[in-house]
Design an enzyme around this catalytic site. Structure first.
Site, PDB file in Angstrom:
ATOM      1  N   ARG B  15       0.847  -1.199   0.000  1.00  0.00           N
ATOM      2  CA  ARG B  15       0.000   0.000   0.000  1.00  0.00           C
ATOM      3  C   ARG B  15       0.883   1.250   0.000  1.00  0.00           C
ATOM      4  O   ARG B  15       0.485   2.303  -0.484  1.00  0.00           O
ATOM      5  CB  ARG B  15      -0.975   0.014   1.186  1.00  0.00           C
ATOM      6  CG  ARG B  15      -0.321   0.009   2.543  1.00  0.00           C
ATOM      7  CD  ARG B  15      -1.354   0.107   3.666  1.00  0.00           C
ATOM      8  NE  ARG B  15      -0.744  -0.254   4.943  1.00  0.00           N
ATOM      9  CZ  ARG B  15      -1.149   0.181   6.119  1.00  0.00           C
ATOM     10  NH1 ARG B  15      -2.183   0.991   6.199  1.00  0.00           N
ATOM     11  NH2 ARG B  15      -0.551  -0.193   7.222  1.00  0.00           N
ATOM     12  N   SER B  42      -5.201   5.407   5.893  1.00  0.00           N
ATOM     13  CA  SER B  42      -4.811   4.009   5.932  1.00  0.00           C
ATOM     14  C   SER B  42      -4.380   3.498   4.549  1.00  0.00           C
ATOM     15  O   SER B  42      -3.568   2.599   4.441  1.00  0.00           O
ATOM     16  CB  SER B  42      -5.997   3.210   6.466  1.00  0.00           C
ATOM     17  OG  SER B  42      -5.704   1.869   6.517  1.00  0.00           O
ATOM     18  N   GLU B  63     -19.065   3.993  -0.588  1.00  0.00           N
ATOM     19  CA  GLU B  63     -18.339   3.305  -1.660  1.00  0.00           C
ATOM     20  C   GLU B  63     -19.079   3.344  -2.996  1.00  0.00           C
ATOM     21  O   GLU B  63     -18.480   3.535  -4.047  1.00  0.00           O
ATOM     22  CB  GLU B  63     -18.089   1.834  -1.276  1.00  0.00           C
ATOM     23  CG  GLU B  63     -17.070   1.616  -0.177  1.00  0.00           C
ATOM     24  CD  GLU B  63     -17.623   1.848   1.224  1.00  0.00           C
ATOM     25  OE1 GLU B  63     -18.851   2.077   1.352  1.00  0.00           O
ATOM     26  OE2 GLU B  63     -16.836   1.793   2.184  1.00  0.00           O
ATOM     27  N   PHE B  88     -14.177  -3.836   0.638  1.00  0.00           N
ATOM     28  CA  PHE B  88     -15.178  -2.852   0.213  1.00  0.00           C
ATOM     29  C   PHE B  88     -15.047  -2.548  -1.284  1.00  0.00           C
ATOM     30  O   PHE B  88     -16.041  -2.387  -1.992  1.00  0.00           O
ATOM     31  CB  PHE B  88     -15.029  -1.562   1.016  1.00  0.00           C
ATOM     32  CG  PHE B  88     -14.910  -1.789   2.505  1.00  0.00           C
ATOM     33  CD1 PHE B  88     -15.732  -2.702   3.147  1.00  0.00           C
ATOM     34  CD2 PHE B  88     -13.965  -1.106   3.254  1.00  0.00           C
ATOM     35  CE1 PHE B  88     -15.619  -2.922   4.511  1.00  0.00           C
ATOM     36  CE2 PHE B  88     -13.840  -1.325   4.621  1.00  0.00           C
ATOM     37  CZ  PHE B  88     -14.669  -2.235   5.253  1.00  0.00           C
ATOM     38  N   HIS B 114      -5.177  -3.754   2.044  1.00  0.00           N
ATOM     39  CA  HIS B 114      -5.775  -4.788   2.887  1.00  0.00           C
ATOM     40  C   HIS B 114      -6.227  -6.013   2.093  1.00  0.00           C
ATOM     41  O   HIS B 114      -7.283  -6.588   2.343  1.00  0.00           O
ATOM     42  CB  HIS B 114      -6.951  -4.222   3.703  1.00  0.00           C
ATOM     43  CG  HIS B 114      -6.512  -3.236   4.764  1.00  0.00           C
ATOM     44  ND1 HIS B 114      -5.651  -2.199   4.493  1.00  0.00           N
ATOM     45  CD2 HIS B 114      -6.831  -3.121   6.072  1.00  0.00           C
ATOM     46  CE1 HIS B 114      -5.452  -1.503   5.600  1.00  0.00           C
ATOM     47  NE2 HIS B 114      -6.140  -2.035   6.577  1.00  0.00           N
ATOM     48  N   ASP B 122      -7.349  -7.121  12.135  1.00  0.00           N
ATOM     49  CA  ASP B 122      -8.718  -6.621  11.912  1.00  0.00           C
ATOM     50  C   ASP B 122      -9.768  -7.734  11.909  1.00  0.00           C
ATOM     51  O   ASP B 122     -10.954  -7.484  12.091  1.00  0.00           O
ATOM     52  CB  ASP B 122      -8.803  -5.867  10.582  1.00  0.00           C
ATOM     53  CG  ASP B 122      -8.154  -4.487  10.670  1.00  0.00           C
ATOM     54  OD1 ASP B 122      -7.986  -3.991  11.797  1.00  0.00           O
ATOM     55  OD2 ASP B 122      -7.822  -3.922   9.622  1.00  0.00           O
ATOM     56  N   ARG B 172      -1.726  -4.781   3.359  1.00  0.00           N
ATOM     57  CA  ARG B 172      -1.726  -3.851   4.477  1.00  0.00           C
ATOM     58  C   ARG B 172      -0.415  -3.971   5.239  1.00  0.00           C
ATOM     59  O   ARG B 172       0.195  -2.992   5.623  1.00  0.00           O
ATOM     60  CB  ARG B 172      -2.876  -4.154   5.435  1.00  0.00           C
ATOM     61  CG  ARG B 172      -2.969  -3.167   6.581  1.00  0.00           C
ATOM     62  CD  ARG B 172      -3.391  -3.792   7.916  1.00  0.00           C
ATOM     63  NE  ARG B 172      -3.199  -2.805   8.976  1.00  0.00           N
ATOM     64  CZ  ARG B 172      -2.061  -2.632   9.635  1.00  0.00           C
ATOM     65  NH1 ARG B 172      -0.999  -3.368   9.341  1.00  0.00           N
ATOM     66  NH2 ARG B 172      -1.967  -1.709  10.570  1.00  0.00           N
TER      67      ARG B 172
END
Lengths: 277, 316
Positions: B15, B42, B63, B88, B114, B122, B172
């Site tokens: 990322r 993030s 989204e 998402f 992620h 998470d 991530r």
């Protein structure tokens, strides 16, 4: 913006209705009810308000139109055919293999379609993206969008609305074709929308409420809202009648998505020849 | 190839590659946009926001609208990168990307952090096990996951310069650096890390490093390994897979459900060619949970040891 009289536009709106009904009759498939409720607004946009060029449909400074309620494509196709974006012959090819007139608007197949739509609730977001790009690039084009009242049951509409307000998109003009019907019945029974004008207003839109079949009101309101460079996106709640212009279709839910038979088709053309009552 | 000998001590989340590369691209081309869905911090878009505010949009936690807005931008010639988490970006906006990006074939990029099991702590709600599979079935879509920081940067750069809807997936957590910054990558073309003739290993994303270590162990035991980094699972480099069929024994490794990801894509080719055998290593069609990333990989058998064992099983 074209110089054209209200009377001429009214006549054009009848021609659009006849063309859309012919299309649906020939295909024996399509959505007549919403096509007819949207007809007068579509006429005012395509034959007066919008700066568009049928010879250059992708002209980058053109005004954009987003038919978020994509199932009423026949009325937009009628405008595109009569405005010269595509040949009139396509009126007999709605929903046929190889036709630019797909069941729902397809920007890859039909010149003059600014975004493919068909899944309700999604088109307005695309319109917001277009309007935002116009602002960032300091272009003067406007984005006109049409959503259905039933479509406003989709949460994404309100996501798009809040974004338009955040980015001060006063170049975005949203019509709600407020015909009060959806497939399963009256919106009020399926899922009440409450005061839709107030909803847009509290989200931060400048709102107007008009008779969506009064050409005078449509033209005058467009004139007003497009002049107001006040940082507010605009919403015009157009009270309309589903099936407007064909007596047996008016306010009848079952005419949402069925084609007329030959006798019904003849009657529709006959009634439309007499103009809107 | 010398790059396989590169030190692997350095780790960096891919990322970060997105965060760095998108600033460079945005400065070069004012049509590059970032559409954030609130989680820019993030997803590492902070520097882009700071340096290129006029090319940045944040739609908040919405989204579906972010996807549609990006499509609208794309119709005007912009190249929007929607930035969010893989769960998402692949599911919450799946239909919007289908209808408004893939169907009209617009130049929209979905760039997601992620990916896979990398957001270990998470838990299952945030670990994308099916994202690449979702997008692999959408016509017009390209699906990419780079193995490390440098390769991911190169692939993002190429994605920006290649027309069409694309899904780019990042980690991530930090993953080992494998490649040199001058290494070149081509979307849709497998990167061969080792040539060999006893067994082929095809891996992508964060598992390429594991595959590389496994290959080294196998070589030490006298087993010759052909190793491919299949960073693009769609369009799949079919020729590269067919070439592996000369060996006929293939192990696939991915940080994704073994259904409809790299292993499936490779198996489809192998089945159509009618020769060869495949062993798929990946997430065992189950959701994740809160745990260290390495633990989750272990629970699914995505380990150096299992790659070695699987390769040997194929040889017997």
């Amino acid at each position: 913006m074209k110089e054209v009289s209200v009377a001429e536009l009214q006549e054009k709106a009848i021609e659009l209705r006849k063309t859309a009904i012919t299309m649906i009759f020939e295909a024996q498939s399509g959505h007549p009810g919403g096509s007819l409720s949207a007809a007068d607004i579509i006429t005012a946009l395509y034959f007066k308000e919008m700066n568009i060029d049928p010879q250059n449909p992708k002209w980058e400074d053109r005004d954009r139109f987003v038919l978020s309620k994509g199932h009423v494509a026949p009325i937009q196709y009628a405008a595109l055919a009569l405005r010269g974006f595509v040949s009139y012959e396509n009126v007999y090819k709605l929903r046929q293999y190889g036709s630019p007139f797909q069941g729902h608007p397809d920007m890859k197949k039909c010149p003059g379609i600014d975004i493919s739509t068909g899944s309700l609730g999604q088109g307005l977001s695309c319109g917001v993206g277009m309007a935002l790009a116009g602002k960032r690039d300091e272009k003067d084009y406007r984005v006109f969008a049409m959503v259905g009242d039933g479509e406003c049951q989709e949460g994404q509409i309100w996501e798009a609305v809040q974004t338009a307000v955040k980015y001060k998109l006063d170049n975005l003009i949203v019509f709600v074709d407020n015909n009060r019907l959806q497939i399963d019945g009256f919106c009020e029974e399926i899922m009440p929308l409450q005061d839709i004008e107030k909803k847009f207003e509290v989200f931060g839109f400048e709102t107007k409420r008009i008779d969506g079949h009064s050409m005078e009101e449509i033209v005058q309101t467009l004139d007003e809202v497009t002049k107001a460079k006040n940082g507010k996106p605009k919403c015009i709640i157009a009270d309309t009648i589903k099936g407007k212009g064909v007596s047996y279709m008016e306010d009848i839910c079952s005419w949402h998505g069925v084609a007329p038979n030959e006798q019904e088709y003849e009657q529709a053309l006959e009634e439309l020849a007499g103009g809107l009552r | 190839m010398s790059l396989t000998e590169k030190a692997v001590i350095t780790k960096k989340a891919t990322r970060e590659a997105f965060g760095d590369e998108i600033v460079k691209l945005g400065k070069e081309n004012k049509n590059i946009y970032v559409v954030d869905i609130d989680i820019g911090k993030s997803c590492k878009t902070g520097e882009f926001i700071k340096q290129l505010p006029n090319q940045h949009v944040n739609v908040g936690i919405a989204e579906q609208n972010g996807a549609g807005l990006a499509a609208g931008l794309a119709t005007t010639g912009k190249i929007p990168f929607i930035s969010t988490y893989a769960v998402f970006g692949s599911l919450r906006m799946a239909e919007q990307i289908r209808q408004e990006a893939c169907y009209p074939n617009l130049n929209v990029k979905v760039a997601c952090s992620h990916g896979g099991l990398t957001p270990g702590s998470d838990g299952g709600s945030h670990q994308a096990v099916e994202d690449m599979g979702v997008y692999r079935t959408m016509p017009n879509m390209t699906v990419i996951m780079g193995a490390d920081y440098h390769s991911t940067r190169k692939l993002i750069e190429q994605a920006a310069n290649t027309y069409g809807p694309m899904y780019l997936r990042f980690t991530r957590d930090a993953v080992p650096m494998i490649y040199d910054e001058n290494e070149e990558f081509e979307i849709g073309k497998a990167k061969q890390l080792k040539d060999g003739n006893d067994v082929a290993i095809i891996a992508n994303g964060d598992t390429v490093y594991l595959a590389l270590q496994a290959a080294k162990q196998l070589e030490e035991e006298g087993i010759s390994v052909k190793l491919l980094d299949m960073h693009t699972i769609k369009p799949l480099d079919r020729n590269a897979v067919v070439e592996c069929l000369e060996i006929g024994k293939i192990v696939t490794v991915e940080d994704h459900n073994i259904l409809n990801g790299l292993g499936s894509a490779v198996s489809e080719v192998v089945a159509e060619e009618g020769k060869g055998k495949v062993k798929r290593i990946g997430i065992q069609d189950r959701f994740g949970e809160s745990a260290p990333y390495e633990k989750l990989m272990e629970l699914n058998g995505i380990t150096i040891e299992n790659i070695v064992t699987s390769a040997k099983e194929l040889l017997n």
